[in-house]
Scaffold this motif. Structure first.
Motif, short mmCIF file in Angstrom:
data_model
loop_
_atom_site.label_atom_id
_atom_site.label_comp_id
_atom_site.label_asym_id
_atom_site.label_seq_id
_atom_site.Cartn_x
_atom_site.Cartn_y
_atom_site.Cartn_z
N PRO A 1 0.81 -1.22 0.00
CA PRO A 1 0.00 0.00 0.00
C PRO A 1 0.85 1.27 0.00
O PRO A 1 0.44 2.28 -0.58
CB PRO A 1 -0.82 -0.11 1.30
N VAL A 2 2.02 1.21 0.63
CA VAL A 2 2.91 2.38 0.65
C VAL A 2 3.41 2.69 -0.76
O VAL A 2 3.42 3.85 -1.20
CB VAL A 2 4.09 2.15 1.61
N LEU A 3 3.79 1.64 -1.50
CA LEU A 3 4.25 1.83 -2.87
C LEU A 3 3.13 2.36 -3.76
O LEU A 3 3.34 3.26 -4.58
CB LEU A 3 4.78 0.51 -3.43
N ALA A 4 1.92 1.80 -3.59
CA ALA A 4 0.78 2.27 -4.38
C ALA A 4 0.47 3.72 -4.06
O ALA A 4 0.16 4.53 -4.95
CB ALA A 4 -0.45 1.39 -4.13
N GLY A 5 0.55 4.08 -2.77
CA GLY A 5 0.30 5.47 -2.38
C GLY A 5 1.35 6.42 -2.93
O GLY A 5 1.02 7.54 -3.34
N ALA A 6 2.62 5.97 -2.95
CA ALA A 6 3.68 6.82 -3.50
C ALA A 6 3.49 7.03 -5.00
O ALA A 6 3.69 8.14 -5.52
CB ALA A 6 5.04 6.17 -3.23
N LEU A 7 3.06 5.98 -5.71
CA LEU A 7 2.81 6.10 -7.15
C LEU A 7 1.66 7.07 -7.41
O LEU A 7 1.73 7.92 -8.31
CB LEU A 7 2.50 4.72 -7.72
N LEU A 8 0.60 6.95 -6.60
CA LEU A 8 -0.54 7.86 -6.75
C LEU A 8 -0.15 9.30 -6.45
O LEU A 8 -0.55 10.23 -7.17
CB LEU A 8 -1.67 7.41 -5.82
N ALA A 9 0.65 9.50 -5.41
CA ALA A 9 1.08 10.85 -5.05
C ALA A 9 1.92 11.47 -6.17
O ALA A 9 1.78 12.67 -6.48
CB ALA A 9 1.87 10.81 -3.74
N ALA A 10 2.78 10.66 -6.79
CA ALA A 10 3.59 11.17 -7.89
C ALA A 10 2.72 11.58 -9.07
O ALA A 10 2.95 12.62 -9.70
CB ALA A 10 4.60 10.10 -8.31
N ALA A 11 1.70 10.77 -9.37
CA ALA A 11 0.80 11.09 -10.48
C ALA A 11 0.00 12.36 -10.19
O ALA A 11 -0.18 13.21 -11.08
CB ALA A 11 -0.15 9.93 -10.74
N VAL A 12 -0.47 12.52 -8.96
CA VAL A 12 -1.22 13.73 -8.59
C VAL A 12 -0.33 14.96 -8.71
O VAL A 12 -0.76 16.01 -9.21
CB VAL A 12 -1.78 13.58 -7.16
N ALA A 13 0.93 14.83 -8.29
CA ALA A 13 1.86 15.96 -8.40
C ALA A 13 2.07 16.36 -9.85
O ALA A 13 2.12 17.56 -10.18
CB ALA A 13 3.19 15.59 -7.74
#
Length: 414
Positions: free
Chosen positions: A127-139
């Motif tokens: 979940p941490v990796l998925a959250g980091a990927l989502l945060a990068a896309a939002v940025a």
């Protein structure tokens, strides 16, 4: 020795001892979830029922189990009837020296996939990796909002048939990946799981039965429920990052934009909890309801009857309110959900009647008229693609709906 009753079933006497199948038990608020993973059969029992299962499983006789329960609680229990109920659920392997017939266990999808193969799906780092990927896309989207796709991005080619075929292929691939995420996560928790087609109102869906996840810890349950949404968001996030590195005028950019939109389209559907989406199961679990949809539907029907005429008297002179038998926390959740269920169903069916059905009929009629030598090869190919994809989906929905209806009738359910 244990005799048999007139109907051929084993006779349950005070001295009878039973052999239980391997059962799993988990406490849930004031009740205990008891189930058999092999048959995906589960039941919620009060503390006394769970204790009776424990005592019977330890080899105590029916009489000894009843005496122990009475000594511990000060109440008398009909343990013989309880054993009969357990046998009907398929929890009992033998009553005395008489084996209890066992049914065929449900088939699991991808039976070769073992829990050890899927253990990664429950790793806390995922979940941490998925959250980091989502945060990068939002940025990236904050810096470049033009990367967000619109409906025109689906029309990446002037050939409508090609757009429809590739869109259908990509959509079904994403749907399969979504359900595989549920299956793999459930398998990691030791739950077999089975994927199949189903219907939700006018929607054709693929669904994964992960019955048995109820016995897993809360984190594992929520991970299994949310695995599909997490995969959709991860795929969409990866596509955003790929889009940021491509030329806006290139074909690859147009294809990635179309794929991104297809990955995002299922997410709003998850909010339609009245169709038992992934978020519905999260809601059901967190509210502690055993059957939020079934109880909500029953209460909605009762509320409609009460609105149009006087309600029929219920048991013991009650009003017939089906939610009255539920615990207070379930009753509140069921009544609120019944409003969402009724309103959402009406809106969905109205939208189908006013928009979806007329549009489908119009497209199918136009496609049928576009076939033939007078329309050229390209025109005929486009029309054929529309008939195959759109017509195929509607036929598949009808066949699946009929199959589910027949299965419910054969099982004696509504």
């Amino acid at each position: 020795m244990t005799g048999t009753a007139a109907d051929g079933s084993p006779r349950i006497e005070p001295s009878t001892r039973v052999l239980l199948h391997g059962l799993a038990v988990r406490r849930d608020r004031d009740e205990w979830i008891v189930g058999r993973m092999a048959t995906r059969t589960f039941v919620a029992l009060p503390a006394a029922g769970a204790r009776a299962v424990e005592l019977l499983g330890a080899g105590l006789s029916v009489a000894r189990t009843a005496w122990t329960l009475c000594d511990e609680t000060g109440e008398e229990f009909d343990v013989a009837d309880f054993v009969g109920d357990l046998a009907a659920l398929g929890f009992v392997a033998r009553i005395g020296d008489v084996p209890v017939p066992d049914g065929e266990p449900p088939r699991a999808s991808l039976p070769w996939l073992r829990p050890r193969h899927a253990r990664f799906a429950l790793h806390p780092a995922l979940p941490v990796l998925a959250g980091a990927l989502l945060a990068a896309a939002v940025a990236v989207l904050i810096r470049r909002p033009a990367l967000l796709p619109g409906y025109r991005d689906l029309l990446w080619s002037p050939h409508g048939g090609l757009v429809l075929l590739t869109g259908a292929a990509a959509g079904w691939a994403l749907l399969l990946a979504h359900e595989l995420a549920h299956l793999v996560t459930a398998r990691a928790a030791g739950v077999p799981g089975r994927m199949r087609l189903g219907t939700r109102l006018q929607f054709l869906v693929m669904q994964t039965d992960i019955s048995g996840i109820e016995l897993a810890p809360l984190r594992h349950r929520l991970t299994a429920y949310l695995a599909g949404i997490a995969l959709d968001l991860s795929v969409a996030s990866a596509l955003v990052l790929l889009l940021a590195g491509t030329d806006p005028g290139a074909t690859a950019h147009r294809l990635l934009s179309a794929a991104l939109l297809l990955a995002l389209l299922p997410l709003p559907f998850q909010l339609m909890v009245f169709t038992r989406t992934d978020l519905y199961f999260v809601l059901q679990d967190l509210t502690g309801c055993r059957d939020l949809y079934g109880d909500g539907l029953a209460y909605a029907r009762y509320a409609v009857r009460r609105a149009v005429r006087s309600p029929r008297p219920g048991p013991a002179g009650g009003t017939g309110d089906p939610s009255a038998r539920l615990p207070a926390h379930e009753r509140r959740a069921v009544r609120l959900y019944s409003v969402v269920l009724a309103a959402g169903t009406v809106v969905c069916l109205a939208f189908m009647a006013a928009v979806t059905l007329p549009a489908d009929v119009t497209l199918l009629v136009r496609a049928a008229r576009g076939l033939g030598p007078g329309h050229g090869l390209a025109g005929s190919a486009d029309s054929a693609a529309v008939l195959i994809v759109l017509g195929g989906v509607n036929v598949l929905w009808a066949v699946t709906r009929w199959r589910d209806h027949r299965s419910r009738r054969s099982a004696g359910t509504a």
